[in-house]
Design a protein around this motif. Structure first.
Motif, mmCIF file in Angstrom:
data_model
loop_
_atom_site.group_PDB
_atom_site.id
_atom_site.type_symbol
_atom_site.label_atom_id
_atom_site.label_comp_id
_atom_site.label_asym_id
_atom_site.label_seq_id
_atom_site.Cartn_x
_atom_site.Cartn_y
_atom_site.Cartn_z
ATOM 1 N N GLU A 241 -45.065 17.027 30.426
ATOM 2 C CA GLU A 241 -46.145 16.320 31.122
ATOM 3 C C GLU A 241 -45.705 15.825 32.490
ATOM 4 N N GLU A 242 -44.472 15.385 32.595
ATOM 5 C CA GLU A 242 -43.990 14.804 33.845
ATOM 6 C C GLU A 242 -43.199 15.800 34.684
ATOM 7 N N ASN A 243 -43.063 17.020 34.177
ATOM 8 C CA ASN A 243 -42.337 18.072 34.885
ATOM 9 C C ASN A 243 -40.932 17.602 35.274
ATOM 10 N N SER A 244 -40.245 16.978 34.302
ATOM 11 C CA SER A 244 -38.901 16.454 34.555
ATOM 12 C C SER A 244 -37.900 17.203 33.677
ATOM 13 N N SER A 245 -36.744 16.637 33.457
ATOM 14 C CA SER A 245 -35.724 17.292 32.636
ATOM 15 C C SER A 245 -35.250 16.337 31.542
ATOM 16 N N ILE A 246 -34.649 16.899 30.506
ATOM 17 C CA ILE A 246 -34.183 16.092 29.375
ATOM 18 C C ILE A 246 -33.128 15.081 29.819
ATOM 19 N N ASP A 247 -32.381 15.410 30.885
ATOM 20 C CA ASP A 247 -31.324 14.511 31.359
ATOM 21 C C ASP A 247 -31.867 13.171 31.839
ATOM 22 N N ARG A 270 -31.349 23.868 15.308
ATOM 23 C CA ARG A 270 -32.725 23.768 15.827
ATOM 24 C C ARG A 270 -32.734 23.412 17.311
ATOM 25 N N LEU A 271 -31.846 22.536 17.730
ATOM 26 C CA LEU A 271 -31.809 22.136 19.139
ATOM 27 C C LEU A 271 -31.360 23.282 20.026
ATOM 28 N N ARG A 272 -30.370 24.036 19.566
ATOM 29 C CA ARG A 272 -29.872 25.143 20.395
ATOM 30 C C ARG A 272 -30.852 26.311 20.440
ATOM 31 N N PHE A 277 -33.052 22.000 25.180
ATOM 32 C CA PHE A 277 -31.837 21.288 24.784
ATOM 33 C C PHE A 277 -30.596 22.172 24.818
ATOM 34 N N ASN A 278 -30.703 23.312 25.519
ATOM 35 C CA ASN A 278 -29.585 24.251 25.571
ATOM 36 C C ASN A 278 -28.307 23.627 26.109
ATOM 37 N N ASN A 279 -28.465 22.762 27.120
ATOM 38 C CA ASN A 279 -27.288 22.217 27.797
ATOM 39 C C ASN A 279 -27.002 20.766 27.452
#
Length: 325
Positions: A241-247, A270-272, A277-279
């Protein structure tokens, strides 16, 4: 009954485990007894034996019956019923001992009898209800329903820490650890980062949270892999929604292996499988982190592993994988 090659009977990421059902016979008035049902992960069990000859140990901790030799290892024998407050017959005739091997320690637990092994999915392992949980003092981490019985899965790490505080992770204080950088600049850097801690033991969660928070990190806690996966999925929706990143929300995950609903291996898998959540750095922190399990964890995509009770490695690994330091 013996776990001869000490391998986990849980294939990588299948979310399954095997538990040994064992019993304590609670003494009731009028010479009656009531069977109390418990379970322990096969991965923690070296063998189940008849009660061996024991030697008294000077100034022993409460509920420690004595010590015996298990494959040339000096092993304490713990009165499990006594620790749990379950009155049972004091005679050792016809009783058994579960010899455990985890946290790089061998211990024996006195029980009344052993029943069978159940192969189950972690999805069928329930967390204790909110009405039963007693926070850090709770000794039941999960419940399994089998054949109209409730099997209580005990927090053996907490039991051992309570009986022998010298071996407890509670002894560790990150503020006294000279190997951890605690200057204002580094603490400020950590203040901008968040670590998700996933463990079904409130006792362990609290210690990990205290260690990371004391070094500057923000911490989100989850009581099992299912809750962690749900929270991370919610984060993914916010990211889209916010076009951001997991970091910008969570920077690393620390997870146990044994947990209700979804175990740590399956959580990593599941995360990989999800590109979001790859990185994300993932470190597995478990009492059953044998070389075999470490290899499985790394194959599934974990960045690193720690064997309990080596909590002193936690901050250093977070710094390494979050900051590359």
């Amino acid at each position: 009954m013996s776990n001869k090659n000490n391998k986990i009977l849980l294939e990588s990421g299948t979310n399954e485990l095997e538990i040994i059902e064992f019993h304590l016979e609670k003494s009731l008035p009028n010479d009656k007894t009531k069977t109390c049902y418990y379970g322990i992960n096969v991965a923690k069990v070296r063998e189940v034996i008849r009660v061996p000859e024991t030697t008294d140990y000077p100034n022993a901790q409460p509920h420690m019956i004595g010590v015996f030799s298990s494959r040339d290892i000096l092993t304490p024998l713990v009165d499990l019923a006594g620790w749990l407050g379950v009155p049972t017959l004091t005679t050792l005739d016809n009783k058994y001992v579960i010899v455990t091997d985890f946290n790089r320690m061998t211990n024996g637990f006195l029980i009344d009898n052993v029943s069978r092994i159940h192969r189950i999915s972690w999805n069928d392992v329930e967390s204790p209800s909110q009405f039963l949980e007693a926070g850090e003092q709770d000794c039941v981490v999960a419940v399994v329903r089998k054949e109209n019985k409730l099997l209580m899965i005990l927090d053996f790490e907490k039991i051992i820490a309570d009986i022998n505080p010298e071996l407890s992770m509670e002894k560790y204080d990150v503020k006294l650890d000279r190997t951890v950088d605690l200057n204002e600049k580094m603490i400020s850097k950590r203040n901008a980062k968040t670590v998700m801690v996933v463990d079904d033991s409130a006792f362990i969660r609290s210690m990990i949270q205290e260690t990371l928070s004391s070094s500057g990190y923000n911490v989100i806690t989850c009581k099992d892999g299912g809750e962690a996966f749900e929270k991370l999925n919610d984060m993914q929706r916010i990211i889209k929604e916010e076009n951001s990143s997991i970091d910008e929300i969570v920077n690393a995950v620390v997870t146990d292996v044994e947990m209700p609903r979804m175990d740590g291996m399956h959580l990593v898998k599941r995360l990989r499988e999800n590109t979001f959540f790859n990185n994300t750095p993932i470190v597995m922190f478990s009492s059953i982190m044998s070389e075999d399990n470490r290899e499985k964890a790394l194959e599934l995509g974990a960045n690193d592993t720690i064997t309990k009770p080596e909590i002193g490695k936690m901050v250093g690994l977070m710094d390494q994988y979050i900051f590359g330091s």
